[in-house]
Motif scaffolding. Structure first.
Motif, PDB file in Angstrom:
ATOM      1  N   LEU A   1       0.833  -1.205   0.000  1.00 17.75           N
ATOM      2  CA  LEU A   1       0.000   0.000   0.000  1.00 17.75           C
ATOM      3  C   LEU A   1       0.867   1.254   0.000  1.00 17.75           C
ATOM      4  N   ALA A   2       1.937   1.239   0.774  1.00 22.55           N
ATOM      5  CA  ALA A   2       2.850   2.384   0.801  1.00 22.55           C
ATOM      6  C   ALA A   2       3.453   2.611  -0.580  1.00 22.55           C
ATOM      7  N   SER A   3       3.822   1.544  -1.224  1.00 21.21           N
ATOM      8  CA  SER A   3       4.417   1.645  -2.564  1.00 21.21           C
ATOM      9  C   SER A   3       3.410   2.210  -3.567  1.00 21.21           C
ATOM     10  N   LYS A   4       2.186   1.704  -3.525  1.00 22.99           N
ATOM     11  CA  LYS A   4       1.154   2.152  -4.473  1.00 22.99           C
ATOM     12  C   LYS A   4       0.697   3.581  -4.195  1.00 22.99           C
ATOM     13  N   SER A   5       0.642   3.955  -2.922  1.00 26.15           N
ATOM     14  CA  SER A   5       0.126   5.278  -2.564  1.00 26.15           C
ATOM     15  C   SER A   5       1.213   6.351  -2.533  1.00 26.15           C
ATOM     16  N   GLY A   6       2.458   5.923  -2.450  1.00 22.99           N
ATOM     17  CA  GLY A   6       3.546   6.884  -2.346  1.00 22.99           C
ATOM     18  C   GLY A   6       3.669   7.506  -0.967  1.00 22.99           C
ATOM     19  N   ARG A   7       2.985   6.936  -0.001  1.00 23.88           N
ATOM     20  CA  ARG A   7       3.033   7.450   1.371  1.00 23.88           C
ATOM     21  C   ARG A   7       3.912   6.545   2.229  1.00 23.88           C
ATOM     22  N   PRO A   8       4.622   7.116   3.184  1.00 25.53           N
ATOM     23  CA  PRO A   8       5.446   6.299   4.081  1.00 25.53           C
ATOM     24  C   PRO A   8       4.578   5.368   4.940  1.00 25.53           C
ATOM     25  N   THR A   9       5.117   4.198   5.254  1.00 25.22           N
ATOM     26  CA  THR A   9       4.365   3.245   6.078  1.00 25.22           C
ATOM     27  C   THR A   9       3.996   3.852   7.435  1.00 25.22           C
ATOM     28  N   ASP A  10       4.884   4.669   7.999  1.00 34.58           N
ATOM     29  CA  ASP A  10       4.583   5.301   9.295  1.00 34.58           C
ATOM     30  C   ASP A  10       3.313   6.144   9.216  1.00 34.58           C
ATOM     31  N   ASP A  11       3.146   6.870   8.118  1.00 38.20           N
ATOM     32  CA  ASP A  11       1.947   7.699   7.943  1.00 38.20           C
ATOM     33  C   ASP A  11       0.698   6.831   7.817  1.00 38.20           C
TER      34      ASP A  11
END
Length: 82
Positions: A16-26
């Motif tokens: 999901l982080a990869s697809k969304s471009g958001r850090p896993t922490d966020d």
């Protein structure tokens, strides 16, 4: 704070982080914030319902009676749509 996930959950989070471009922490922060808000809302609703029952404002019904009412409503709906 440190959080441990199963390998499957961690993999899904990374994807999901990869697809969304958001850090896993966020993503984890957003998920926990949403979960905690929902849990607080549910707790408040349950407390309110308990208070209603305790005060006599609402009368509890037997579980089997409740399921029977639902079954009857379901049958009535099917019959009216036939």
């Amino acid at each position: 704070m440190e959080v441990h996930f199963t390998p499957e959950t961690e993999s899904r989070l990374q994807e999901l982080a990869s697809k969304s471009g958001r850090p896993t922490d966020d993503l984890v922060e957003d998920a926990m914030a949403g979960y905690l808000a929902e849990a607080a809302e549910l707790r408040a609703m349950l407390d309110s319902r308990y208070d209603d029952i305790k005060s006599g404002k609402v009368k509890p019904i037997d579980g089997e009676e409740a399921f029977e009412r639902l079954r009857r409503k379901s049958h009535e709906r099917r019959a009216s749509h036939s």
